[in-house]
Design an enzyme around this catalytic site. Structure first.
Site, mmCIF file in Angstrom:
data_model
loop_
_atom_site.group_PDB
_atom_site.id
_atom_site.type_symbol
_atom_site.label_atom_id
_atom_site.label_comp_id
_atom_site.label_asym_id
_atom_site.label_seq_id
_atom_site.Cartn_x
_atom_site.Cartn_y
_atom_site.Cartn_z
ATOM 1 N N ARG A 1 1.350 -18.846 -9.322
ATOM 2 C CA ARG A 1 0.590 -19.268 -8.149
ATOM 3 C C ARG A 1 -0.003 -20.657 -8.311
ATOM 4 O O ARG A 1 -0.419 -21.277 -7.313
ATOM 5 C CB ARG A 1 -0.538 -18.274 -7.869
ATOM 6 C CG ARG A 1 -1.776 -18.511 -8.710
ATOM 7 C CD ARG A 1 -2.806 -17.425 -8.577
ATOM 8 N NE ARG A 1 -4.101 -17.799 -9.129
ATOM 9 C CZ ARG A 1 -4.408 -17.813 -10.415
ATOM 10 N NH1 ARG A 1 -3.491 -17.481 -11.315
ATOM 11 N NH2 ARG A 1 -5.618 -18.166 -10.819
ATOM 12 N N ARG B 1 -4.544 -9.940 -3.131
ATOM 13 C CA ARG B 1 -5.353 -11.138 -3.358
ATOM 14 C C ARG B 1 -4.675 -12.382 -2.793
ATOM 15 O O ARG B 1 -5.345 -13.284 -2.262
ATOM 16 C CB ARG B 1 -5.618 -11.317 -4.852
ATOM 17 C CG ARG B 1 -6.532 -12.478 -5.175
ATOM 18 C CD ARG B 1 -7.838 -12.364 -4.430
ATOM 19 N NE ARG B 1 -8.549 -13.638 -4.349
ATOM 20 C CZ ARG B 1 -9.540 -13.889 -3.524
ATOM 21 N NH1 ARG B 1 -9.952 -12.971 -2.681
ATOM 22 N NH2 ARG B 1 -10.115 -15.082 -3.523
ATOM 23 N N GLU C 1 -8.378 -16.824 3.800
ATOM 24 C CA GLU C 1 -9.624 -17.568 3.620
ATOM 25 C C GLU C 1 -9.456 -19.051 3.921
ATOM 26 O O GLU C 1 -10.374 -19.703 4.445
ATOM 27 C CB GLU C 1 -10.140 -17.380 2.188
ATOM 28 C CG GLU C 1 -10.625 -15.973 1.887
ATOM 29 C CD GLU C 1 -10.939 -15.760 0.418
ATOM 30 O OE1 GLU C 1 -11.599 -14.761 0.097
ATOM 31 O OE2 GLU C 1 -10.516 -16.599 -0.411
ATOM 32 N N TYR C 2 -8.305 -19.600 3.588
ATOM 33 C CA TYR C 2 -8.070 -21.029 3.801
ATOM 34 C C TYR C 2 -7.567 -21.347 5.204
ATOM 35 O O TYR C 2 -7.542 -22.526 5.590
ATOM 36 C CB TYR C 2 -7.060 -21.552 2.783
ATOM 37 C CG TYR C 2 -7.661 -21.930 1.455
ATOM 38 C CD1 TYR C 2 -8.050 -23.248 1.194
ATOM 39 C CD2 TYR C 2 -7.859 -20.979 0.460
ATOM 40 C CE1 TYR C 2 -8.609 -23.601 -0.014
ATOM 41 C CE2 TYR C 2 -8.420 -21.317 -0.761
ATOM 42 C CZ TYR C 2 -8.776 -22.623 -0.993
ATOM 43 O OH TYR C 2 -9.336 -22.972 -2.199
ATOM 44 N N GLY D 1 4.906 -16.474 -5.429
ATOM 45 C CA GLY D 1 4.643 -16.642 -6.851
ATOM 46 C C GLY D 1 3.549 -15.718 -7.352
ATOM 47 O O GLY D 1 3.690 -15.099 -8.419
ATOM 48 N N TYR E 1 3.181 -19.949 -2.733
ATOM 49 C CA TYR E 1 2.025 -19.378 -3.420
ATOM 50 C C TYR E 1 2.035 -17.861 -3.318
ATOM 51 O O TYR E 1 1.823 -17.151 -4.319
ATOM 52 C CB TYR E 1 0.742 -19.945 -2.811
ATOM 53 C CG TYR E 1 -0.508 -19.198 -3.195
ATOM 54 C CD1 TYR E 1 -1.152 -19.460 -4.402
ATOM 55 C CD2 TYR E 1 -1.064 -18.236 -2.352
ATOM 56 C CE1 TYR E 1 -2.304 -18.775 -4.760
ATOM 57 C CE2 TYR E 1 -2.213 -17.551 -2.697
ATOM 58 C CZ TYR E 1 -2.827 -17.825 -3.900
ATOM 59 O OH TYR E 1 -3.962 -17.144 -4.256
ATOM 60 N N PHE E 2 2.286 -17.339 -2.133
ATOM 61 C CA PHE E 2 2.278 -15.889 -1.946
ATOM 62 C C PHE E 2 3.381 -15.224 -2.772
ATOM 63 O O PHE E 2 3.149 -14.211 -3.446
ATOM 64 C CB PHE E 2 2.458 -15.566 -0.460
ATOM 65 C CG PHE E 2 2.321 -14.111 -0.137
ATOM 66 C CD1 PHE E 2 1.080 -13.564 0.143
ATOM 67 C CD2 PHE E 2 3.435 -13.277 -0.119
ATOM 68 C CE1 PHE E 2 0.940 -12.212 0.441
ATOM 69 C CE2 PHE E 2 3.318 -11.934 0.167
ATOM 70 C CZ PHE E 2 2.059 -11.399 0.450
ATOM 71 N N ARG F 1 0.834 -1.208 0.000
ATOM 72 C CA ARG F 1 0.000 0.000 0.000
ATOM 73 C C ARG F 1 0.866 1.254 0.000
ATOM 74 O O ARG F 1 0.577 2.232 -0.718
ATOM 75 C CB ARG F 1 -0.934 0.004 1.212
ATOM 76 C CG ARG F 1 -2.103 -0.952 1.101
ATOM 77 C CD ARG F 1 -3.081 -0.764 2.250
ATOM 78 N NE ARG F 1 -4.231 -1.660 2.151
ATOM 79 C CZ ARG F 1 -5.291 -1.432 1.396
ATOM 80 N NH1 ARG F 1 -5.367 -0.326 0.658
ATOM 81 N NH2 ARG F 1 -6.288 -2.309 1.356
ATOM 82 N N ARG F 2 1.903 1.236 0.804
ATOM 83 C CA ARG F 2 2.793 2.395 0.847
ATOM 84 C C ARG F 2 3.581 2.546 -0.452
ATOM 85 O O ARG F 2 3.768 3.667 -0.946
ATOM 86 C CB ARG F 2 3.751 2.259 2.026
ATOM 87 C CG ARG F 2 3.068 2.304 3.379
ATOM 88 C CD ARG F 2 4.066 2.044 4.494
ATOM 89 N NE ARG F 2 3.415 2.082 5.799
ATOM 90 C CZ ARG F 2 4.040 1.801 6.946
ATOM 91 N NH1 ARG F 2 5.333 1.435 6.920
ATOM 92 N NH2 ARG F 2 3.396 1.863 8.092
#
Length: 228
Positions: free
Chosen positions: A178, A125, A132-133, A170, A167-168, A104-105
């Protein structure tokens, strides 16, 4: 009435033995009659019926294994690995949250805005997907660890966290990177779900059908999954 009196005498007897044990006093040999035709002998909390006397052997009742010193020791030992994986999962989520703050910064996307440059949206995302998982992962991790195998569940948990990290990273670089980690982490989740189901069924069905039936079947399934 005799049954209630008998049970009351048992409780008082156990309390006296435990009090003497905690005080470091020797456990005396006690004899007292009950209002019935038989008498009870207590040896390490295992009652047996004899005639003419009730005896507490001159020794401190002992519990098996580590429970002799600390009854909660076994429980701690059974959840230590699960607790370690849980702490790692929480720390990993904190790391993902920090990455979103930095993004964000860097890309000047103030909250509560969730849209912006593609680089920011991929990082955001990826963090949301991992969050979520997380509840599903925690649930099957602990159920599988309690009812199936702590070591196997914890090992799968470490593999899942590693896959989520890949995953994060990638997803932050490219959407295509991902895919392989998400497929791998999903497979690990399904393994944990299968272990949870087998473990719970074993716990429920064994008392009903007996260990010879349910236990044997579930042991075969367990061996087919973990290989031993």
């Amino acid at each position: 009435m005799d049954g209630r009196r008998l049970e009351t005498d048992r409780i008082h007897l156990v309390r006296d033995v435990m009090q003497r044990r905690n005080e470091g006093s020797p456990v005396l040999r006690l004899h007292f009659p009950l209002k019935c035709s038989s008498f009870i002998t207590w040896s390490a909390f295992k009652p047996s019926v004899h005639n003419c006397s009730t005896t507490v052997h001159n020794r401190t009742p002992r519990l098996r294994g580590s429970e002799e010193h600390d009854p909660s020791f076994d429980m701690h030992d059974q959840i230590a690995f699960l607790g370690a994986v849980t702490v790692l999962a929480v720390l990993q989520q904190a790391y993902f949250f920090l990455q979103v703050i930095y993004a964000r910064r860097k890309y000047k996307v103030p909250p509560p805005t969730i849209s912006g440059p593609l680089e920011f949206e991929r990082i955001f995302r990826a963090q949301v997907n991992c969050s979520e998982y997380l509840p599903l992962f925690m649930a099957v991790l602990w159920v599988a660890g309690f009812f199936f195998s702590q070591v196997t569940a914890a090992s799968c948990g470490l593999l899942y966290l590693y896959a989520r990290h890949k995953y994060f990273k990638g997803y932050s670089n490219s959407s295509q990177e991902r895919l392989s980690p998400i497929y791998f982490s999903s497979g690990v989740l399904w393994i944990l779900i299968a272990m949870s189901g087998i473990g719970v069924l074993s716990h429920i069905l064994s008392p009903v059908f007996g260990l010879e039936i349910a236990g044997t079947l579930l042991t075969m399934l367990r061996k087919s999954i973990i290989g031993f």
